[in-house]
Scaffold this motif. Structure first.
Motif, short mmCIF file in Angstrom:
data_model
loop_
_atom_site.label_atom_id
_atom_site.label_comp_id
_atom_site.label_asym_id
_atom_site.label_seq_id
_atom_site.Cartn_x
_atom_site.Cartn_y
_atom_site.Cartn_z
N UNK A 37 31.58 34.57 6.14
CA UNK A 37 32.23 35.55 5.26
C UNK A 37 33.62 35.11 4.78
N UNK A 38 34.16 34.02 5.32
CA UNK A 38 35.43 33.48 4.85
C UNK A 38 35.26 32.18 4.07
N UNK A 39 34.03 31.66 4.03
CA UNK A 39 33.78 30.35 3.44
C UNK A 39 33.62 30.37 1.93
N UNK A 40 34.20 29.35 1.30
CA UNK A 40 34.13 29.15 -0.15
C UNK A 40 33.77 27.69 -0.39
N UNK A 41 32.86 27.46 -1.32
CA UNK A 41 32.49 26.11 -1.73
C UNK A 41 32.97 25.88 -3.16
N UNK A 42 33.54 24.73 -3.39
CA UNK A 42 34.00 24.34 -4.72
C UNK A 42 33.23 23.09 -5.13
N UNK A 43 32.63 23.13 -6.32
CA UNK A 43 31.94 21.97 -6.86
C UNK A 43 32.58 21.64 -8.20
N UNK A 44 33.04 20.42 -8.33
CA UNK A 44 33.73 20.00 -9.55
C UNK A 44 33.14 18.70 -10.06
N UNK A 45 33.02 18.60 -11.38
CA UNK A 45 32.64 17.35 -12.03
C UNK A 45 33.69 17.07 -13.09
N UNK A 46 34.27 15.89 -12.99
CA UNK A 46 35.33 15.46 -13.91
C UNK A 46 34.89 14.22 -14.67
N UNK A 47 35.42 14.06 -15.88
CA UNK A 47 35.07 12.87 -16.65
C UNK A 47 35.77 11.63 -16.10
N UNK A 48 36.85 11.81 -15.33
CA UNK A 48 37.53 10.68 -14.71
C UNK A 48 38.45 11.18 -13.60
N UNK A 49 38.79 10.28 -12.71
CA UNK A 49 39.74 10.59 -11.65
C UNK A 49 41.09 10.95 -12.25
N UNK A 50 41.46 10.28 -13.34
CA UNK A 50 42.73 10.52 -14.01
C UNK A 50 42.80 11.94 -14.58
N UNK A 51 41.70 12.43 -15.15
CA UNK A 51 41.68 13.81 -15.67
C UNK A 51 41.91 14.81 -14.55
N UNK A 52 41.27 14.56 -13.41
CA UNK A 52 41.47 15.46 -12.27
C UNK A 52 42.92 15.44 -11.82
N UNK A 53 43.50 14.26 -11.69
CA UNK A 53 44.90 14.15 -11.28
C UNK A 53 45.82 14.86 -12.27
N UNK A 54 45.56 14.69 -13.57
CA UNK A 54 46.38 15.34 -14.60
C UNK A 54 46.27 16.86 -14.52
N UNK A 55 45.11 17.37 -14.14
CA UNK A 55 44.92 18.82 -14.06
C UNK A 55 45.84 19.46 -13.04
N UNK A 56 46.21 18.70 -12.03
CA UNK A 56 47.06 19.24 -10.97
C UNK A 56 48.48 19.54 -11.47
N UNK A 57 48.83 19.02 -12.65
CA UNK A 57 50.14 19.27 -13.24
C UNK A 57 50.14 20.44 -14.23
N UNK A 58 48.97 20.97 -14.55
CA UNK A 58 48.88 22.09 -15.49
C UNK A 58 49.54 23.33 -14.89
N UNK A 59 50.33 24.07 -15.68
CA UNK A 59 51.02 25.26 -15.16
C UNK A 59 50.07 26.27 -14.52
#
Length: 90
Positions: A37-59
């Motif tokens: 009841x506390x568990x959450x699963x996140x599934x992500x698909x990114x076009x590149x590792x760089x896009x994922x890293x850049x997303x972490x800077x989005x406000x």
């Protein structure tokens, strides 16, 4: 991911609201664990590792991180894979 007791739905809302309009993100799916009841699963698909890293800077992502961090109890396994194919996968 584990939410603190009683905060799973709140954390899910924070994650979903913080994931809008992330360039390079092909899939961002949040799921509630049916066995925990506390568990959450996140599934992500990114076009590149760089896009994922850049997303972490989005406000919006930074705001979600700041809001969510206090109600995250911990993290479980993390698996990084390379999508090969399937329905809806480019």
């Amino acid at each position: 991911m584990q939410a603190t007791e009683g905060n799973r739905e709140k954390l899910i809302d924070i994650l979903l609201n913080g994931s809008k309009e992330m360039p390079g993100c092909k899939l961002y799916a949040i799921s509630a664990d049916t066995a925990d009841e506390s568990g959450i699963w996140s599934t992500e698909i990114w076009d590149s590792k760089e896009s994922h890293q850049a997303s972490l800077q989005l406000p919006l992502v930074q705001q979600a991180t700041a809001e969510g961090r206090p109600i995250i109890a911990g993290f479980g396994d993390r698996h990084i894979v390379t999508p090969i194919g399937g329905v809806g996968v480019d």
